[in-house]
Design a protein around this motif. Sequence first.
Motif, PDB file in Angstrom:
ATOM      1  N   VAL A   1     -12.574   3.600  19.653  1.00 20.27           N
ATOM      2  CA  VAL A   1     -11.870   4.475  18.723  1.00 20.27           C
ATOM      3  C   VAL A   1     -10.361   4.387  18.879  1.00 20.27           C
ATOM      4  O   VAL A   1      -9.625   4.804  17.996  1.00 20.27           O
ATOM      5  N   PHE A   2      -9.893   3.858  19.999  1.00 23.29           N
ATOM      6  CA  PHE A   2      -8.461   3.768  20.212  1.00 23.29           C
ATOM      7  C   PHE A   2      -7.878   2.435  19.741  1.00 23.29           C
ATOM      8  O   PHE A   2      -6.686   2.214  19.854  1.00 23.29           O
ATOM      9  N   SER A   3      -8.735   1.559  19.248  1.00 21.41           N
ATOM     10  CA  SER A   3      -8.259   0.248  18.823  1.00 21.41           C
ATOM     11  C   SER A   3      -7.699   0.315  17.408  1.00 21.41           C
ATOM     12  O   SER A   3      -8.395   0.732  16.481  1.00 21.41           O
ATOM     13  N   ASP A   4      -6.453  -0.101  17.240  1.00 18.43           N
ATOM     14  CA  ASP A   4      -5.843  -0.038  15.916  1.00 18.43           C
ATOM     15  C   ASP A   4      -6.548  -0.985  14.944  1.00 18.43           C
ATOM     16  O   ASP A   4      -6.670  -0.702  13.761  1.00 18.43           O
ATOM     17  N   GLN A   5      -7.066  -2.151  15.462  1.00 12.65           N
ATOM     18  CA  GLN A   5      -7.788  -3.060  14.584  1.00 12.65           C
ATOM     19  C   GLN A   5      -9.035  -2.401  14.002  1.00 12.65           C
ATOM     20  O   GLN A   5      -9.383  -2.610  12.847  1.00 12.65           O
ATOM     21  N   VAL A   6      -9.705  -1.575  14.822  1.00 17.56           N
ATOM     22  CA  VAL A   6     -10.918  -0.910  14.369  1.00 17.56           C
ATOM     23  C   VAL A   6     -10.585   0.246  13.444  1.00 17.56           C
ATOM     24  O   VAL A   6     -11.231   0.468  12.424  1.00 17.56           O
ATOM     25  N   LEU A   7      -9.546   1.015  13.782  1.00 15.23           N
ATOM     26  CA  LEU A   7      -9.163   2.162  12.968  1.00 15.23           C
ATOM     27  C   LEU A   7      -8.722   1.738  11.568  1.00 15.23           C
ATOM     28  O   LEU A   7      -8.890   2.482  10.603  1.00 15.23           O
ATOM     29  N   GLN A   8      -8.152   0.561  11.449  1.00 18.60           N
ATOM     30  CA  GLN A   8      -7.660   0.086  10.165  1.00 18.60           C
ATOM     31  C   GLN A   8      -8.744  -0.609   9.339  1.00 18.60           C
ATOM     32  O   GLN A   8      -8.490  -1.067   8.229  1.00 18.60           O
ATOM     33  N   THR A   9      -9.954  -0.693   9.874  1.00 15.10           N
ATOM     34  CA  THR A   9     -11.048  -1.337   9.159  1.00 15.10           C
ATOM     35  C   THR A   9     -11.465  -0.491   7.961  1.00 15.10           C
ATOM     36  O   THR A   9     -11.699   0.708   8.098  1.00 15.10           O
ATOM     37  N   PRO A  10     -11.573  -1.088   6.761  1.00 15.65           N
ATOM     38  CA  PRO A  10     -12.016  -0.336   5.586  1.00 15.65           C
ATOM     39  C   PRO A  10     -13.427   0.205   5.753  1.00 15.65           C
ATOM     40  O   PRO A  10     -14.173  -0.244   6.635  1.00 15.65           O
ATOM     41  N   VAL A  11     -13.779   1.147   4.870  1.00 15.31           N
ATOM     42  CA  VAL A  11     -15.108   1.770   4.955  1.00 15.31           C
ATOM     43  C   VAL A  11     -16.211   0.726   4.838  1.00 15.31           C
ATOM     44  O   VAL A  11     -17.232   0.797   5.530  1.00 15.31           O
TER      45      VAL A  11
END
Length: 314
Positions: A158-168
């Motif tokens: 949850v702290f990874s910016d790559q994951v947080l920026q992933t579209p729905v």
Amino acid sequence: MEYRKIKDQEKGEESSEGDAEDLRDRAHSVLAGISSNKTQWKRKSVVTLALTILTSSQAILIVWSKRAGKYEYSVTTANFLVESLKCALSLAALAKIWQVEGITEDNRLSTTFDEVRVYPIPAALYLVKNLLQYYIFAYVDAPGYQILKNFNIISTGVFSDQVLQTPVQGWVMAIVMALLSGFAGVYTEAIIKKRPQRNINVQNFWLYVFGMAFNLVAILVQDFDAVIYKGFFHGYSFITVLMIVNHALSGIAVSMVMKYADNIVKVYATSVAMLLTAIISVFLFRFHLSLAFFLGSTIVSVSVYLHSLGKAQK
């Protein structure tokens, strides 16, 4: 009296001979155990190293096989060739075993309906999971994929910016892919370990035969026109071939882990693969390493380890 002394000496000699034989048997048993442990350790080491390298390069090769952000080849034909190669490698391994051991009850290809009827389920699940594996790269990069594919354990990274920026759409694909992969993996492991005496190459052969059949249906449904008018191998490159070989060897390595190794092998391979994928992506795709990514990948690694530890204690 002399007769009794002679008898006592004979009994003593027999007892000494028995003790010596017992010691020899124990020594042979210990040596056999050491030899067996060495063989198991070597096998586990080879499988661990192979799985780590293959897992690390898998996502990279998929991304690298794209041109201008698109797959110029048919992903269904690539999947079909992966299953075909795995099937061929299993047959080659069996042929070598037959030359050494002969055909036995445990390594023969002939089977019964009750044994083979369980394979279509994981084969179908792996088909959908493998196809999603290609399409998810429209939304995530290789390092982000390595984190998202472990979503079946907990909501990690949850702290990874790559994951947080992933579209729905990427999240949905990752969740579905992880659930399919998790269920198919558990189901396949249960099948393989239900008959531990059955040769792994025979079990793999039948799984891959159904995989080929389902992938052939996928080609007819999804890419029939492209295959007819452009050819089966249209858009293929050297990287595409490497990717197919990688996927095939990865599948076989995972089955070996299920059969012979334990969960710690998966933990090691998953954890190291995330780091190696990120490092290689820096040079190939100009991926930016950040503190957020390391936090996310660390959480995933710890989660995988705790999940594995929990399974081992059951």
